[in-house]
Scaffold this active site. Structure first.
Site, PDB file in Angstrom:
ATOM      1  N   SER A 326     -20.346  -9.826  68.398  1.00 28.62           N
ATOM      2  CA  SER A 326     -20.045 -10.995  68.887  1.00 28.62           C
ATOM      3  C   SER A 326     -20.410 -11.167  70.293  1.00 28.62           C
ATOM      4  O   SER A 326     -20.025 -12.193  71.042  1.00 28.62           O
ATOM      5  CB  SER A 326     -18.322 -11.160  68.745  1.00 28.62           C
ATOM      6  N   ASP A 365     -12.667 -12.731  58.568  1.00 31.12           N
ATOM      7  CA  ASP A 365     -12.586 -12.624  60.134  1.00 31.12           C
ATOM      8  C   ASP A 365     -11.963 -11.481  60.447  1.00 31.12           C
ATOM      9  O   ASP A 365     -11.516 -10.826  59.605  1.00 31.12           O
ATOM     10  CB  ASP A 365     -11.398 -13.960  60.432  1.00 31.12           C
ATOM     11  N   HIS A 371      -6.829 -17.375  62.951  1.00 27.66           N
ATOM     12  CA  HIS A 371      -6.253 -17.746  64.357  1.00 27.66           C
ATOM     13  C   HIS A 371      -5.804 -19.249  64.106  1.00 27.66           C
ATOM     14  O   HIS A 371      -5.484 -19.805  65.269  1.00 27.66           O
ATOM     15  CB  HIS A 371      -7.686 -18.015  65.104  1.00 27.66           C
ATOM     16  N   CYS A 384     -13.105 -15.831  67.208  1.00 32.11           N
ATOM     17  CA  CYS A 384     -12.733 -16.284  65.955  1.00 32.11           C
ATOM     18  C   CYS A 384     -14.014 -16.333  65.388  1.00 32.11           C
ATOM     19  O   CYS A 384     -15.071 -17.156  65.510  1.00 32.11           O
ATOM     20  CB  CYS A 384     -12.175 -17.758  65.940  1.00 32.11           C
TER      21      CYS A 384
END
Length: 617
Positions: A326, A365, A371, A384
């Site tokens: 990420s 996720d 979320h 997210c």
């Protein structure tokens, strides 16, 4: 008259005798003339020539190796120096029986059986009148033992030399590299004449990259010897020129903090100054002690290093290729805002999973319950995945590729340390060229989905991730990462500074796009909803970052990832990138902890420790 008197002819005999006397005189005269003529030629006409040959029997030219240049950090702390040591050397043409002498040295315990092959290899590559290294770094006991048996080793003697030494041992070992014994491969890439009398050469790191600069130029001495060939005095003929000193951009204290922060884990850290590309710290763990190579590491110990499962010789910082996870989300968010694929106020409802239209496959996720309603800032702050799964579908892989490449992911950045590897940013064109089978050449929508969280084909080096973090911090300004700060003449002390190299900046995005992206990264650490808020909340300065987690193996659709039940080497890699202060960044950091499981919990505190150390000092 008797019969005897009738036979004898006295007059004839006298004539023959006189003829022989005359011939003998002429022969003696000619021979004497020849001897006189030859002596005249030798002693008068060719006097200078034979005088030089005669002197050559007593004087030989011996190479005088130069002093290797020092390597220092940005503040002048010595990282690589030269220490005087005693070593055993052999001049092969003066040794009656090389094999017998080496066997005798082995029996005394001065060398090992495995060393003999290496010594013979060095001897074959060296002129018989030049010294060959037999044993380096002799201790006092070795010197005393050889001195006791010196009369039995003609052509072998103890010499004082300068040997490379790394006072900080493992600290910055992969950046500095090490020197080792000259090999045929090494000799093929250097001027052999300039390496007469030199036993070592840079093998890796800065030692190899700047070998020509550090080595200097070889001189020579006239060595006066006894009839047995033992040197009795030296007369310099050509003085050697010492190598130049090199100042690195590294700060050894920050390097120490970074290495300590990894605390025995496997991984890498790169810290740079985003305003000029200076590499302030570069860590690859585990490391090795380069002094082991200059001391003459035996083949057994070297094999153990090579076979070590943790790969201590591998420079993870520039050659380790990891899924970036990420950590690339801020770049994708910037690209989506800049290209109009999303807006700061666009929201989605994250339920913990995502499916492509017409597919039942779920892309999960990291947070199973989801979320909830998130916008772009929330998606970065909370990392997210579902938001970016959808964003990737709106952007498509080729647009994602273009933005990531412009920020510095993919091709090598060109740091001076040898061995840098490129990352990988996939695209449709890349896949068509990479795979030959028609089915494999098709780019699938699901591959775009996983690329949005830095998985799939995506790869990056820690150096590239630090560069991207710096580029985000400077709002698009880019510099080529560098580790050399200046070169210094060892004699005059004159310094030559190395100028920073500007790379093409990121020319996309307006100020609002940059501000929105950077504020979202600051929320990661300094907003209560941020995934690394526990690390950044009390920083006392603005710090922005992004966590990442990279899978080591895939989890089946119906299975759950259980960190507690996994083998340690199968756990996810933990990543974190950061820059600080947010208003005017002076440092950008990338941290990768192999099998660290959580970027926010494991890698983020390491990045914080490094930024604290640099900014507080």
């Amino acid at each position: 008259m008797s019969r005897l008197e009738a036979i004898k002819d006295t007059a004839a005999e006298q004539r023959i005798f006189l003829q022989r006397i005359a011939l003998a005189f002429v022969f003696v005269l000619l021979a004497s003339g020849a001897v006189v003529a030859r002596l005249t030629q030798l002693q008068v006409m060719d006097h200078n020539y034979y005088s030089e040959l005669s002197a050559g029997n007593q004087i030989r030219l011996e190479a005088a190796p130069p002093t290797r240049g020092l390597i220092l950090d940005r503040n002048g702390v010595v990282l690589a120096e030269n220490l005087p040591v005693y070593q055993l050397e052999m001049i092969a043409e003066q040794v009656p029986d090389v094999g017998e002498s080496l066997t005798a040295l082995e029996s005394l315990g001065l060398i090992e059986a495995g060393d003999i092959e290496n010594i013979n290899d060095r001897r074959r590559r060296t002129a018989p009148f030049n010294p060959v290294l037999v044993k380096s770094r002799m201790n006092e006991a070795d010197v005393a033992l050889f001195a006791q048996h010196r009369p039995y080793f003609q052509g072998i003697d103890i010499r004082a030399r300068l040997v490379r030494h790394y006072p900080h041992k493992q600290l910055a070992a992969h950046a500095l590299g090490y020197v080792g014994g000259l090999s045929p491969t090494d000799l093929s890439r250097v001027d052999r004449t300039n390496y007469k009398g030199t036993a070592h050469i840079g093998k890796t790191g800065i030692e190899r990259a700047f070998e020509d600069t550090l080595h200097g130029s070889t001189g020579n001495n006239a060595v006066i010897t006894t009839a047995e060939g033992r040197a009795v005095s030296f007369e310099p003929r050509v003085e050697p020129t010492p190598g130049r000193n090199i100042y690195l951009t590294l700060d050894i204290e920050l390097q120490r903090v970074a290495e300590k922060a990894l605390d025995g884990r496997r991984g890498a850290i790169v810290a740079i100054d985003p305003n000029n590309g200076d590499v302030l710290a570069i860590v690859s763990a585990p490391a090795f002690d380069p002094n082991g190579f200059t001391n003459g590491m035996n083949s057994r110990d070297f094999a153990l290093l090579q076979q070590d499962l943790d790969q201590p010789l591998f420079n993870r910082a520039i050659a380790g290729r990891y899924p970036p996870g990420s950590t690339i989300k801020p770049v994708l968010a910037f690209g989506a805002l800049d290209s109009g694929r999303t807006s700061p106020n666009s929201t989605i409802n994250c339920e913990g999973h995502f499916s492509l239209p017409g597919s039942t496959h779920r892309y999960r996720d990291w947070k199973p319950e989801g979320h909830g309603l998130v916008d772009l800032k929330d998606a970065i702050a909370q990392s997210c995945d579902v938001y970016f799964y959808q964003l990737a579908q709106d952007m498509d892989i080729d647009l994602m590729h273009d933005y990531l490449i412009e920020f510095g992911l993919g091709p090598i950045l060109g740091i001076e340390i040898p061995g840098e590897k490129p990352g990988l940013v996939p695209s449709r064109e890349w896949k068509q060229q990479r795979f030959s089978r028609r089915a494999d050449r098709v780019w699938f929508p699901g591959e775009t989905v996983i690329a949005s969280i830095g998985q799939g084909y995506m790869l990056a080096t820690p150096l590239q991730l630090a560069h991207i973090a710096g580029t985000l911090g400077t709002r698009g300004q880019r510099f080529k990462p560098r580790i050399t700060l200046a070169f210094e003449d060892a004699i005059s002390g004159e310094r030559e500074a190395v100028a920073p190299i500007v790379l093409p900046p990121v020319q996309r995005g307006d100020q609002h796009t940059w501000t929105h992206t950077i504020e979202a990264m600051q929320d990661v650490l300094q907003s209560v909803r941020g995934s690394a808020y526990a690390t950044g909340r009390d920083a006392g300065y603005g710090i922005a970052g992004k966590s990442g987690t990279a899978q080591v193996f895939s989890v089946a659709q119906e299975d759950k990832y259980d960190d507690l039940e996994l083998d340690e080497r199968l756990k996810d890699h933990a990543l974190f990138v950061a820059f600080a202060p947010v208003e005017a960044p002076r440092i950008a950091v990338a941290v990768i902890v192999e099998n660290g499981s959580s970027g926010s919990a494991v890698a983020a505190p390491i990045a914080r420790a490094i930024t604290d150390s640099w900014l507080q000092r």
